[in-house]
Design a protein around this motif. Structure first.
Motif, PDB file in Angstrom:
ATOM      1  N   ALA A 147      40.101  42.499  37.670  1.00 12.26           N
ATOM      2  CA  ALA A 147      38.870  43.143  38.166  1.00 12.26           C
ATOM      3  C   ALA A 147      37.946  42.072  38.709  1.00 12.26           C
ATOM      4  O   ALA A 147      36.803  41.925  38.288  1.00 12.26           O
ATOM      5  CB  ALA A 147      38.214  43.958  37.058  1.00 12.26           C
ATOM      6  N   GLY A 148      38.459  41.317  39.662  1.00 11.67           N
ATOM      7  CA  GLY A 148      37.636  40.348  40.380  1.00 11.67           C
ATOM      8  C   GLY A 148      37.053  41.032  41.604  1.00 11.67           C
ATOM      9  O   GLY A 148      36.693  42.216  41.562  1.00 11.67           O
ATOM     10  N   ARG A 149      36.995  40.300  42.717  1.00 12.07           N
ATOM     11  CA  ARG A 149      36.381  40.850  43.928  1.00 12.07           C
ATOM     12  C   ARG A 149      37.085  42.128  44.385  1.00 12.07           C
ATOM     13  O   ARG A 149      36.449  43.169  44.574  1.00 12.07           O
ATOM     14  CB  ARG A 149      36.406  39.780  45.038  1.00 12.07           C
ATOM     15  CG  ARG A 149      35.483  38.608  44.753  1.00 12.07           C
ATOM     16  CD  ARG A 149      35.770  37.459  45.693  1.00 12.07           C
ATOM     17  NE  ARG A 149      37.079  36.877  45.439  1.00 12.07           N
ATOM     18  CZ  ARG A 149      37.293  35.621  45.050  1.00 12.07           C
ATOM     19  NH1 ARG A 149      36.289  34.800  44.922  1.00 12.07           N
ATOM     20  NH2 ARG A 149      38.515  35.184  44.819  1.00 12.07           N
ATOM     21  N   ILE A 150      38.412  42.051  44.582  1.00 13.03           N
ATOM     22  CA  ILE A 150      39.122  43.204  45.151  1.00 13.03           C
ATOM     23  C   ILE A 150      39.273  44.322  44.110  1.00 13.03           C
ATOM     24  O   ILE A 150      39.031  45.499  44.415  1.00 13.03           O
ATOM     25  CB  ILE A 150      40.491  42.781  45.726  1.00 13.03           C
ATOM     26  CG1 ILE A 150      40.276  41.767  46.867  1.00 13.03           C
ATOM     27  CG2 ILE A 150      41.277  43.991  46.224  1.00 13.03           C
ATOM     28  CD1 ILE A 150      41.531  41.071  47.361  1.00 13.03           C
ATOM     29  N   ARG A 170      40.594  38.842  32.229  1.00 15.15           N
ATOM     30  CA  ARG A 170      40.403  37.816  31.194  1.00 15.15           C
ATOM     31  C   ARG A 170      39.002  37.879  30.611  1.00 15.15           C
ATOM     32  O   ARG A 170      38.794  37.611  29.450  1.00 15.15           O
ATOM     33  CB  ARG A 170      40.679  36.438  31.788  1.00 15.15           C
ATOM     34  CG  ARG A 170      42.154  36.241  32.110  1.00 15.15           C
ATOM     35  CD  ARG A 170      42.397  34.935  32.777  1.00 15.15           C
ATOM     36  NE  ARG A 170      41.616  34.810  34.007  1.00 15.15           N
ATOM     37  CZ  ARG A 170      41.754  33.848  34.890  1.00 15.15           C
ATOM     38  NH1 ARG A 170      42.642  32.909  34.679  1.00 15.15           N
ATOM     39  NH2 ARG A 170      41.027  33.809  35.983  1.00 15.15           N
ATOM     40  N   SER A 171      38.013  38.252  31.442  1.00 14.74           N
ATOM     41  CA  SER A 171      36.632  38.308  30.935  1.00 14.74           C
ATOM     42  C   SER A 171      36.017  39.666  31.268  1.00 14.74           C
ATOM     43  O   SER A 171      36.448  40.344  32.212  1.00 14.74           O
ATOM     44  CB  SER A 171      35.804  37.190  31.585  1.00 14.74           C
ATOM     45  OG  SER A 171      35.864  37.322  32.988  1.00 14.74           O
ATOM     46  N   LYS A 173      33.309  42.457  32.573  1.00 16.42           N
ATOM     47  CA  LYS A 173      32.526  42.585  33.818  1.00 16.42           C
ATOM     48  C   LYS A 173      31.390  43.582  33.585  1.00 16.42           C
ATOM     49  O   LYS A 173      31.516  44.768  33.946  1.00 16.42           O
ATOM     50  CB  LYS A 173      33.425  43.091  34.967  1.00 16.42           C
ATOM     51  CG  LYS A 173      34.780  42.411  35.060  1.00 16.42           C
ATOM     52  CD  LYS A 173      34.662  40.979  35.504  1.00 16.42           C
ATOM     53  CE  LYS A 173      36.008  40.274  35.461  1.00 16.42           C
ATOM     54  NZ  LYS A 173      35.906  38.831  35.506  1.00 16.42           N
ATOM     55  N   THR A 228      48.706  45.526  45.759  1.00 17.25           N
ATOM     56  CA  THR A 228      48.270  44.792  46.955  1.00 17.25           C
ATOM     57  C   THR A 228      47.915  43.352  46.566  1.00 17.25           C
ATOM     58  O   THR A 228      47.202  42.674  47.305  1.00 17.25           O
ATOM     59  CB  THR A 228      47.045  45.453  47.628  1.00 17.25           C
ATOM     60  OG1 THR A 228      45.969  45.499  46.679  1.00 17.25           O
ATOM     61  CG2 THR A 228      47.355  46.843  48.147  1.00 17.25           C
ATOM     62  N   ASP A 254      52.349  46.673  49.027  1.00 16.70           N
ATOM     63  CA  ASP A 254      52.041  45.921  50.259  1.00 16.70           C
ATOM     64  C   ASP A 254      52.685  44.541  50.217  1.00 16.70           C
ATOM     65  O   ASP A 254      52.744  43.863  51.233  1.00 16.70           O
ATOM     66  CB  ASP A 254      50.511  45.781  50.389  1.00 16.70           C
ATOM     67  CG  ASP A 254      50.088  45.139  51.708  1.00 16.70           C
ATOM     68  OD1 ASP A 254      50.670  45.506  52.749  1.00 16.70           O
ATOM     69  OD2 ASP A 254      49.191  44.278  51.692  1.00 16.70           O
TER      70      ASP A 254
HETATM   71  P1  NAP Z   1      39.629  37.253  42.174  1.00 16.67           P
HETATM   72  O1  NAP Z   1      38.254  37.644  42.560  1.00 16.67           O
HETATM   73  O2  NAP Z   1      39.910  35.859  41.734  1.00 16.67           O
HETATM   74  O3  NAP Z   1      40.117  38.283  41.016  1.00 16.67           O
HETATM   75  C1  NAP Z   1      41.264  38.080  40.266  1.00 16.67           C
HETATM   76  C2  NAP Z   1      41.156  38.882  38.975  1.00 16.67           C
HETATM   77  O4  NAP Z   1      42.363  38.691  38.234  1.00 16.67           O
HETATM   78  C3  NAP Z   1      40.014  38.468  38.046  1.00 16.67           C
HETATM   79  O5  NAP Z   1      39.417  39.633  37.504  1.00 16.67           O
HETATM   80  C4  NAP Z   1      40.732  37.696  36.936  1.00 16.67           C
HETATM   81  O6  NAP Z   1      40.079  37.772  35.685  1.00 16.67           O
HETATM   82  C5  NAP Z   1      42.031  38.471  36.881  1.00 16.67           C
HETATM   83  N1  NAP Z   1      43.089  37.727  36.202  1.00 16.67           N
HETATM   84  C6  NAP Z   1      43.571  36.502  36.469  1.00 16.67           C
HETATM   85  N2  NAP Z   1      44.523  36.170  35.598  1.00 16.67           N
HETATM   86  C7  NAP Z   1      44.640  37.221  34.755  1.00 16.67           C
HETATM   87  C8  NAP Z   1      45.454  37.504  33.638  1.00 16.67           C
HETATM   88  N3  NAP Z   1      46.350  36.605  33.195  1.00 16.67           N
HETATM   89  N4  NAP Z   1      45.291  38.689  33.001  1.00 16.67           N
HETATM   90  C9  NAP Z   1      44.381  39.594  33.434  1.00 16.67           C
HETATM   91  N5  NAP Z   1      43.601  39.396  34.509  1.00 16.67           N
HETATM   92  C10 NAP Z   1      43.726  38.226  35.156  1.00 16.67           C
HETATM   93  O7  NAP Z   1      40.650  37.516  43.367  1.00 16.67           O
HETATM   94  P2  NAP Z   1      40.538  38.628  44.528  1.00 16.67           P
HETATM   95  O8  NAP Z   1      39.778  38.078  45.680  1.00 16.67           O
HETATM   96  O9  NAP Z   1      40.122  39.913  43.919  1.00 16.67           O
HETATM   97  O10 NAP Z   1      42.070  38.703  44.963  1.00 16.67           O
HETATM   98  C11 NAP Z   1      43.055  39.159  44.040  1.00 16.67           C
HETATM   99  C12 NAP Z   1      44.444  38.873  44.576  1.00 16.67           C
HETATM  100  O11 NAP Z   1      44.704  39.775  45.655  1.00 16.67           O
HETATM  101  C13 NAP Z   1      44.620  37.476  45.203  1.00 16.67           C
HETATM  102  O12 NAP Z   1      45.031  36.544  44.245  1.00 16.67           O
HETATM  103  C14 NAP Z   1      45.658  37.683  46.280  1.00 16.67           C
HETATM  104  O13 NAP Z   1      46.916  37.231  45.805  1.00 16.67           O
HETATM  105  C15 NAP Z   1      45.691  39.193  46.495  1.00 16.67           C
HETATM  106  N6  NAP Z   1      45.351  39.552  47.893  1.00 16.67           N
HETATM  107  C16 NAP Z   1      46.284  40.231  48.631  1.00 16.67           C
HETATM  108  C17 NAP Z   1      45.978  40.641  49.914  1.00 16.67           C
HETATM  109  C18 NAP Z   1      46.959  41.404  50.742  1.00 16.67           C
HETATM  110  O14 NAP Z   1      47.023  41.188  51.952  1.00 16.67           O
HETATM  111  N7  NAP Z   1      47.724  42.324  50.178  1.00 16.67           N
HETATM  112  C19 NAP Z   1      44.724  40.350  50.479  1.00 16.67           C
HETATM  113  C20 NAP Z   1      43.808  39.662  49.700  1.00 16.67           C
HETATM  114  C21 NAP Z   1      44.128  39.274  48.392  1.00 16.67           C
HETATM  115  P3  NAP Z   1      38.704  36.965  35.415  1.00 16.67           P
HETATM  116  O15 NAP Z   1      37.679  37.539  36.369  1.00 16.67           O
HETATM  117  O16 NAP Z   1      38.361  37.307  34.014  1.00 16.67           O
HETATM  118  O17 NAP Z   1      38.996  35.526  35.674  1.00 16.67           O
END
Ligand code: NAP
Length: 312
Positions: A147-150, A170-171, A173, A228, A254
């Motif tokens: 539950a980060g940005r996307i 992990r944390s 929100k 995705t 995707d």
């Molecule tokens: P982000 O803001 O870094 O969010 C990642 C989330 O994953 C955070 O909530 C993080 O938790 C959580 N996380 C990481 N490790 C974890 C674990 N072991 N267990 C549970 N949760 C975990 O990234 P974002 O910008 O949302 O992007 C997410 C992913 O989407 C990217 O890494 C990328 O691979 C993918 N993406 C794909 C496309 C596409 O074209 N299909 C486009 C853009 C992105 P915390 O917040 O607690 O650290």
């Protein structure tokens, strides 16, 4: 004096001359390996691995400006040891990717692929009260893994659809919970309770293969799985078997483990919506991603801090 940089050739038409000012650009073709030389920056696509071998042939490298938010194609540890900065392109692709996630959720819930195939095949016989009945979203539960940005952007879009929200991250929100009513739960509860599971965590040693046969067996038999994030979060053969045996409602994907190859069993499995990694594929977003990658290069080569480093 122009500084020599390597940029993925596919980005050529997304970049403006002003963004390349002061740079002596070598356009790197998709099928070629990284050449040996004195380039000080590289702007790769997510399909190019940049690791020890690449760092070795680029002894003057100062920055790897990945043109994606995910950076599992870069050996970040090797780069940090060499004091090479690594940057990504966060935020600008959040809305586009969240929108596409919703396209997959709706396509799975309302059986769009089957419906389109029926019309195109000429087999449609007219309105029928039981034709292609799907899943009503209101009152159902959407589970977000990550539950980060996307993930949060997908969750915020769920509120007007009347979905209940659970998430695992992990944390906590608190803002997201306050705005949407989302509840943070552990992975096993997320699997057991959601009607739609949407993956939004990066590919890391902890998350790779997290949706395996055991996880799939804990999900509701009519649940929808959407990915995705990155393909290797899912064990594709296990997913194909679950779909074949009717132990999962549908899968909207995707991304794949071995892109552009798709596991043959998954390709043949029923009730899938399979897209070619187009999460961020809008005109606006792709230009912004290229612009941020180049802005990072320009900042670092001017001796300034990068805008969006992946480690500090
Ligand atoms: P982000 O803001 O870094 O969010 C990642 C989330 O994953 C955070 O909530 C993080 O938790 C959580 N996380 C990481 N490790 C974890 C674990 N072991 N267990 C549970 N949760 C975990 O990234 P974002 O910008 O949302 O992007 C997410 C992913 O989407 C990217 O890494 C990328 O691979 C993918 N993406 C794909 C496309 C596409 O074209 N299909 C486009 C853009 C992105 P915390 O917040 O607690 O650290």
């Amino acid at each position: 004096m122009s500084l020599p940089v390597l940029i993925a050739a596919e980005l050529k038409r997304l970049l403006e001359p002003a963004q390349l000012e002061g740079l002596d650009v070598t356009w790197l073709p998709a099928d070629g390996s990284v050449p040996k030389g004195n380039w000080v920056a590289i702007v790769p696509l997510l399909s190019r691995w940049v690791g020890g071998t690449e760092l070795k042939v680029l002894p003057k490298l100062r920055i790897i400006a990945n043109c994606a938010v995910g950076y599992n194609n870069v050996d970040v540890v090797a780069a940090e040891m060499r004091q090479v900065i690594v940057t990504n392109t966060p935020d600008v692709l959040t809305d586009a990717t969240a929108d596409l996630t919703w396209a997959l959720i709706l396509a799975c819930a309302r059986r769009l692929v089957e419906a389109i195939d029926l019309v195109r095949s000429g087999q449609w016989k007219g309105w029928h009260p039981e034709l292609l009945l799907g899943v009503e979203l209101r009152g159902r539960t959407l589970g977000l893994f990550g539950a980060g940005r996307i993930g949060q952007a997908v969750g915020r879009r769920a509120v007007p659809f009347g979905l209940r929200l659970l998430y695992a991250a992990r944390s906590a929100k608190p803002d997201f919970e306050r705005d949407t009513g989302a509840v943070r739960v552990e992975w096993p509860r997320l699997l057991a309770e959601c009607d739609i599971l949407s993956l939004h965590a990066p590919s890391t040693p902890e998350t790779k293969g997290i949706v395996n046969s055991d996880a799939l067996s804990r999900m509701k038999p009519d649940a929808i799985l959407v990915n995705t994030a990155r393909g290797d979060l899912i064990r594709e053969e296990a997913l194909a078997i679950a779909l074949d045996e009717g132990r999962l409602g549908a899968a909207g994907l995707d991304v794949y483990t071995d892109e552009p190859a798709i596991h043959p069993r998954l390709l043949a499995a029923p009730r899938t919506v399979l897209l070619p990694h187009i999460g961020s594929a809008t005109h606006d977003t792709r230009r912004k991603m290229a612009a941020i990658a180049l802005a990072n290069v320009q900042a670092v080569l001017r001796g300034e801090p990068p805008l969006t480093p992946v480690y500090r």
